[in-house]
Design a protein around this motif. Structure first.
Motif, PDB file in Angstrom:
ATOM      1  N   ILE A   1      72.755  69.777  67.431  1.00  0.00           N
ATOM      2  CA  ILE A   1      71.525  70.481  67.794  1.00  0.00           C
ATOM      3  C   ILE A   1      70.399  69.478  68.000  1.00  0.00           C
ATOM      4  CG2 ILE A   1      69.790  72.139  67.023  1.00  0.00           C
ATOM      5  CD1 ILE A   1      71.973  73.569  65.449  1.00  0.00           C
ATOM      6  N   SER A   2      70.317  68.496  67.133  1.00  0.00           N
ATOM      7  CA  SER A   2      69.273  67.492  67.240  1.00  0.00           C
ATOM      8  C   SER A   2      69.345  66.757  68.575  1.00  0.00           C
ATOM      9  CB  SER A   2      69.395  66.496  66.081  1.00  0.00           C
ATOM     10  OG  SER A   2      68.413  65.499  66.155  1.00  0.00           O
ATOM     11  N   ARG A   3      70.550  66.392  69.002  1.00  0.00           N
ATOM     12  CA  ARG A   3      70.693  65.704  70.281  1.00  0.00           C
ATOM     13  C   ARG A   3      70.189  66.565  71.433  1.00  0.00           C
ATOM     14  NH1 ARG A   3      75.089  62.934  67.861  1.00  0.00           N
ATOM     15  NH2 ARG A   3      76.530  64.682  68.055  1.00  0.00           N
ATOM     16  N   GLY A   4      70.417  67.871  71.341  1.00  0.00           N
ATOM     17  CA  GLY A   4      69.983  68.766  72.412  1.00  0.00           C
ATOM     18  C   GLY A   4      68.509  69.093  72.389  1.00  0.00           C
ATOM     19  N   THR A   5      67.846  68.772  71.290  1.00  0.00           N
ATOM     20  CA  THR A   5      66.435  69.122  71.153  1.00  0.00           C
ATOM     21  C   THR A   5      65.531  67.897  71.053  1.00  0.00           C
ATOM     22  OG1 THR A   5      66.743  69.361  68.752  1.00  0.00           O
ATOM     23  CG2 THR A   5      66.891  71.363  70.092  1.00  0.00           C
ATOM     24  N   GLY A   6      66.041  66.757  71.469  1.00  0.00           N
ATOM     25  CA  GLY A   6      65.202  65.563  71.490  1.00  0.00           C
ATOM     26  C   GLY A   6      65.008  64.913  70.140  1.00  0.00           C
ATOM     27  N   GLY A   7      65.947  65.100  69.222  1.00  0.00           N
ATOM     28  CA  GLY A   7      65.894  64.405  67.944  1.00  0.00           C
ATOM     29  C   GLY A   7      65.291  65.176  66.801  1.00  0.00           C
ATOM     30  N   ALA A   8      65.300  66.503  66.856  1.00  0.00           N
ATOM     31  CA  ALA A   8      64.741  67.309  65.772  1.00  0.00           C
ATOM     32  C   ALA A   8      65.471  67.036  64.460  1.00  0.00           C
ATOM     33  CB  ALA A   8      64.834  68.794  66.116  1.00  0.00           C
ATOM     34  N   HIS A   9      64.720  66.990  63.381  1.00  0.00           N
ATOM     35  CA  HIS A   9      65.285  66.821  62.037  1.00  0.00           C
ATOM     36  C   HIS A   9      65.673  68.179  61.460  1.00  0.00           C
ATOM     37  CE1 HIS A   9      63.499  62.591  61.075  1.00  0.00           C
ATOM     38  NE2 HIS A   9      63.906  62.685  62.332  1.00  0.00           N
ATOM     39  N   PHE A  10      66.386  68.149  60.318  1.00  0.00           N
ATOM     40  CA  PHE A  10      66.789  69.410  59.701  1.00  0.00           C
ATOM     41  C   PHE A  10      66.923  69.262  58.195  1.00  0.00           C
ATOM     42  CE2 PHE A  10      70.441  67.207  61.508  1.00  0.00           C
ATOM     43  CZ  PHE A  10      71.412  67.224  60.528  1.00  0.00           C
ATOM     44  N   VAL A  11      66.982  70.411  57.530  1.00  0.00           N
ATOM     45  CA  VAL A  11      67.232  70.486  56.087  1.00  0.00           C
ATOM     46  C   VAL A  11      68.475  71.335  55.871  1.00  0.00           C
ATOM     47  CG1 VAL A  11      64.806  70.184  55.456  1.00  0.00           C
ATOM     48  CG2 VAL A  11      65.709  72.496  55.787  1.00  0.00           C
ATOM     49  N   LEU A  12      69.176  71.083  54.759  1.00  0.00           N
ATOM     50  CA  LEU A  12      70.410  71.802  54.451  1.00  0.00           C
ATOM     51  C   LEU A  12      70.264  72.550  53.135  1.00  0.00           C
ATOM     52  CD1 LEU A  12      73.148  69.102  55.220  1.00  0.00           C
ATOM     53  CD2 LEU A  12      72.147  70.777  56.777  1.00  0.00           C
ATOM     54  N   ASP A  13      70.772  73.777  53.103  1.00  0.00           N
ATOM     55  CA  ASP A  13      70.845  74.542  51.862  1.00  0.00           C
ATOM     56  C   ASP A  13      72.136  74.164  51.153  1.00  0.00           C
ATOM     57  OD1 ASP A  13      70.890  76.376  49.805  1.00  0.00           O
ATOM     58  OD2 ASP A  13      70.480  78.116  51.064  1.00  0.00           O
ATOM     59  N   THR A  14      71.995  73.552  49.981  1.00  0.00           N
ATOM     60  CA  THR A  14      73.163  73.111  49.215  1.00  0.00           C
ATOM     61  C   THR A  14      73.278  73.862  47.887  1.00  0.00           C
ATOM     62  OG1 THR A  14      71.848  71.319  48.205  1.00  0.00           O
ATOM     63  CG2 THR A  14      73.073  70.792  50.209  1.00  0.00           C
ATOM     64  N   GLY A  15      72.579  74.990  47.763  1.00  0.00           N
ATOM     65  CA  GLY A  15      72.538  75.688  46.486  1.00  0.00           C
ATOM     66  C   GLY A  15      73.873  76.183  45.983  1.00  0.00           C
ATOM     67  N   ARG A  16      74.769  76.583  46.908  1.00  0.00           N
ATOM     68  CA  ARG A  16      76.013  77.213  46.449  1.00  0.00           C
ATOM     69  C   ARG A  16      77.247  76.672  47.175  1.00  0.00           C
ATOM     70  NH1 ARG A  16      75.152  83.538  47.050  1.00  0.00           N
ATOM     71  NH2 ARG A  16      74.899  82.905  49.229  1.00  0.00           N
ATOM     72  N   ASN A  17      77.144  75.519  47.788  1.00  0.00           N
ATOM     73  CA  ASN A  17      78.243  75.048  48.630  1.00  0.00           C
ATOM     74  C   ASN A  17      79.105  73.973  47.991  1.00  0.00           C
ATOM     75  OD1 ASN A  17      76.570  72.813  48.781  1.00  0.00           O
ATOM     76  ND2 ASN A  17      76.764  72.561  50.995  1.00  0.00           N
ATOM     77  N   GLY A  18      78.992  73.803  46.669  1.00  0.00           N
ATOM     78  CA  GLY A  18      79.732  72.739  46.017  1.00  0.00           C
ATOM     79  C   GLY A  18      81.238  72.876  46.080  1.00  0.00           C
ATOM     80  N   ALA A  19      81.745  74.098  46.227  1.00  0.00           N
ATOM     81  CA  ALA A  19      83.194  74.324  46.334  1.00  0.00           C
ATOM     82  C   ALA A  19      83.610  74.655  47.753  1.00  0.00           C
ATOM     83  CB  ALA A  19      83.617  75.446  45.389  1.00  0.00           C
ATOM     84  N   GLY A  20      82.698  74.526  48.701  1.00  0.00           N
ATOM     85  CA  GLY A  20      83.033  74.819  50.093  1.00  0.00           C
ATOM     86  C   GLY A  20      83.031  76.302  50.387  1.00  0.00           C
ATOM     87  N   PRO A  21      83.432  76.674  51.611  1.00  0.00           N
ATOM     88  CA  PRO A  21      83.384  78.073  52.020  1.00  0.00           C
ATOM     89  C   PRO A  21      84.503  78.896  51.403  1.00  0.00           C
ATOM     90  CG  PRO A  21      84.283  76.737  53.781  1.00  0.00           C
ATOM     91  CD  PRO A  21      83.851  75.785  52.702  1.00  0.00           C
ATOM     92  N   PRO A  22      84.280  80.181  51.192  1.00  0.00           N
ATOM     93  CA  PRO A  22      85.333  81.048  50.668  1.00  0.00           C
ATOM     94  C   PRO A  22      86.369  81.338  51.735  1.00  0.00           C
ATOM     95  CG  PRO A  22      83.398  82.337  51.193  1.00  0.00           C
ATOM     96  CD  PRO A  22      83.017  80.901  51.410  1.00  0.00           C
ATOM     97  N   THR A  23      87.525  81.772  51.305  1.00  0.00           N
ATOM     98  CA  THR A  23      88.591  82.157  52.226  1.00  0.00           C
ATOM     99  C   THR A  23      88.623  83.675  52.361  1.00  0.00           C
ATOM    100  OG1 THR A  23      90.189  82.195  50.416  1.00  0.00           O
ATOM    101  CG2 THR A  23      89.959  80.143  51.630  1.00  0.00           C
ATOM    102  N   GLY A  24      89.413  84.160  53.305  1.00  0.00           N
ATOM    103  CA  GLY A  24      89.549  85.597  53.485  1.00  0.00           C
ATOM    104  C   GLY A  24      88.790  86.099  54.686  1.00  0.00           C
ATOM    105  N   ASP A  25      88.698  87.397  54.803  1.00  0.00           N
ATOM    106  CA  ASP A  25      88.039  88.060  55.915  1.00  0.00           C
ATOM    107  C   ASP A  25      86.593  87.570  56.009  1.00  0.00           C
ATOM    108  OD1 ASP A  25      86.846  89.726  57.742  1.00  0.00           O
ATOM    109  OD2 ASP A  25      87.395  91.598  56.732  1.00  0.00           O
ATOM    110  N   PRO A  26      86.217  86.891  57.122  1.00  0.00           N
ATOM    111  CA  PRO A  26      84.861  86.341  57.207  1.00  0.00           C
ATOM    112  C   PRO A  26      83.776  87.402  57.213  1.00  0.00           C
ATOM    113  CG  PRO A  26      86.000  86.141  59.310  1.00  0.00           C
ATOM    114  CD  PRO A  26      87.019  86.563  58.305  1.00  0.00           C
ATOM    115  N   THR A  27      84.107  88.638  57.549  1.00  0.00           N
ATOM    116  CA  THR A  27      83.100  89.697  57.541  1.00  0.00           C
ATOM    117  C   THR A  27      82.756  90.138  56.127  1.00  0.00           C
ATOM    118  OG1 THR A  27      84.743  91.477  57.714  1.00  0.00           O
ATOM    119  CG2 THR A  27      83.919  90.522  59.771  1.00  0.00           C
TER     120      THR A  27
END
Length: 337
Positions: free
Chosen positions: A248-274
């Motif tokens: 996204i940054s490359r497409g927007t001329g170098g925009a910076h970003f922040v990441l939410d890391t509050g609950r992602n220590g074990a990665g994404p859950p499995t199963g029905d994505p809905t």
């Protein structure tokens, strides 16, 4: 209150020692740290962000200590003693914001906020709602900005608002209004000299092609914002989010970003994505909040979604945003630090 003062004294001492070491060592050719190392550095140096001593997690620590649940209380300090964003989701934002603003300014720290009141918010699921119309939203953003004034603050602006336009959830008749409201909100908030604003860009498992977000983010005022946010309330790994953000940054001329890391220590859950996204079991806290990231495009790792708050009434959880102590304890127990 939880025993914050001794920890702060230790962190201050560690920060001073670290500074002396850096001054003695001079310039270094060591590679930039990854997110885990960056988090450890932030813990040693002290976070720049304000920690709410009256958060649900902090009150839960007190309650468990009173009940003799000292080991659980100690674990929960992994949440209660770290900064989390305050969500402004409707009504008059001034009363709650005044208390937080005063405390953050007194401590010399940065206030983390989420503005979450766009009309037709969330297209109907658990977090649906928002201001009744465009005029009400403009007034609400104005009240938020007026109350912030010169406070040092980071505002994540309307999680999901842009991706919902891209995925078709937001009706076509409302899309131009939404872009206009977001763009106006960026401008109003940026009139405050100490406010940083990040438009939300979803996460890698939502809008699969990051190029699809470039034009919409520009329409929403990205050029005048400080960047964009990723993974809000989600569980995507840091590496995947960083790679996605770089596209996204490359497409927007170098925009910076922040990441939410509050609950992602074990990665994404499995199963029905809905269904998997809503209060998934087995998750853990991620990298603690820090602006030391080791990545020139990543301005900060933040806990935007407050760990321990429910995604909605699924898997036995309370309504969206409700405090869920057992879930919070599980996140803290499985954390690696």
């Amino acid at each position: 209150m939880p025993s914050v003062a001794p920890r702060l004294m230790r962190r201050t001492a560690a920060a001073a020692l670290g500074l002396l070491i850096l001054l003695a060592a001079g310039c270094s050719e060591e590679p930039a740290p990854g997110p885990a190392a960056a988090g450890a550095q932030a813990e040693a140096a002290g976070s720049p962000y304000w920690v709410d001593p009256r958060s649900d997690a902090a009150r839960q620590v007190l309650a468990w200590e009173a009940q003799g649940r000292n080991s659980d209380a100690q674990l929960l300090r992994r949440i209660s003693e770290r900064p989390m964003a305050l969500w402004m989701s409707g009504g008059d934002p001034a009363p709650a914001l005044r208390r937080a603003r005063a405390a953050a300014k007194a401590s010399g720290q940065v206030l983390l906020l989420v503005a979450h009141n766009i009309p037709h918010r969330d297209c109907g699921p658990h977090s649906a709602g928002g201001a009744k119309d465009a005029a009400a939203y403009r007034a609400w953003v104005g009240a938020l900005a007026d109350t912030l004034a010169d406070t040092r603050a980071v505002v994540v602006l309307e999680p999901g608002a842009v991706p919902h336009v891209v995925d078709g959830c937001t009706p076509a008749a409302l899309r131009e209004e939404r872009y206009g409201l977001l763009s106006q909100a960026v401008d109003r908030l940026k009139r405050n000299r100490n406010t940083r604003v990040y438009l939300d860009a979803g996460h890698p498992a939502w809008i699969r092609d990051p190029a699809d977000l470039v034009g919409p983010l520009r329409k929403a005022g990205l050029a005048r914002a400080d960047g964009f946010s990723l993974n809000v309330s989600q569980f995507q790994p840091d590496a995947a989010s960083r790679s996605y953000g770089a596209e996204i940054s490359r497409g927007t001329g170098g925009a910076h970003f922040v990441l939410d890391t509050g609950r992602n220590g074990a990665g994404p859950p499995t199963g029905d994505p809905t269904r998997a996204w809503c209060n998934p079991p087995g998750r853990s806290l991620g990298v603690p909040p820090t602006d030391v990231t080791g990545d020139p495009l990543v301005d900060a790792y933040l806990w935007i979604k407050r760990p321990g708050e429910s995604d909605g009434p699924c898997r036995g959880g309370p309504e969206a945003g409700g405090w869920w102590p057992d879930h919070a304890l599980g996140l803290a127990r499985r954390a690696r630090d």
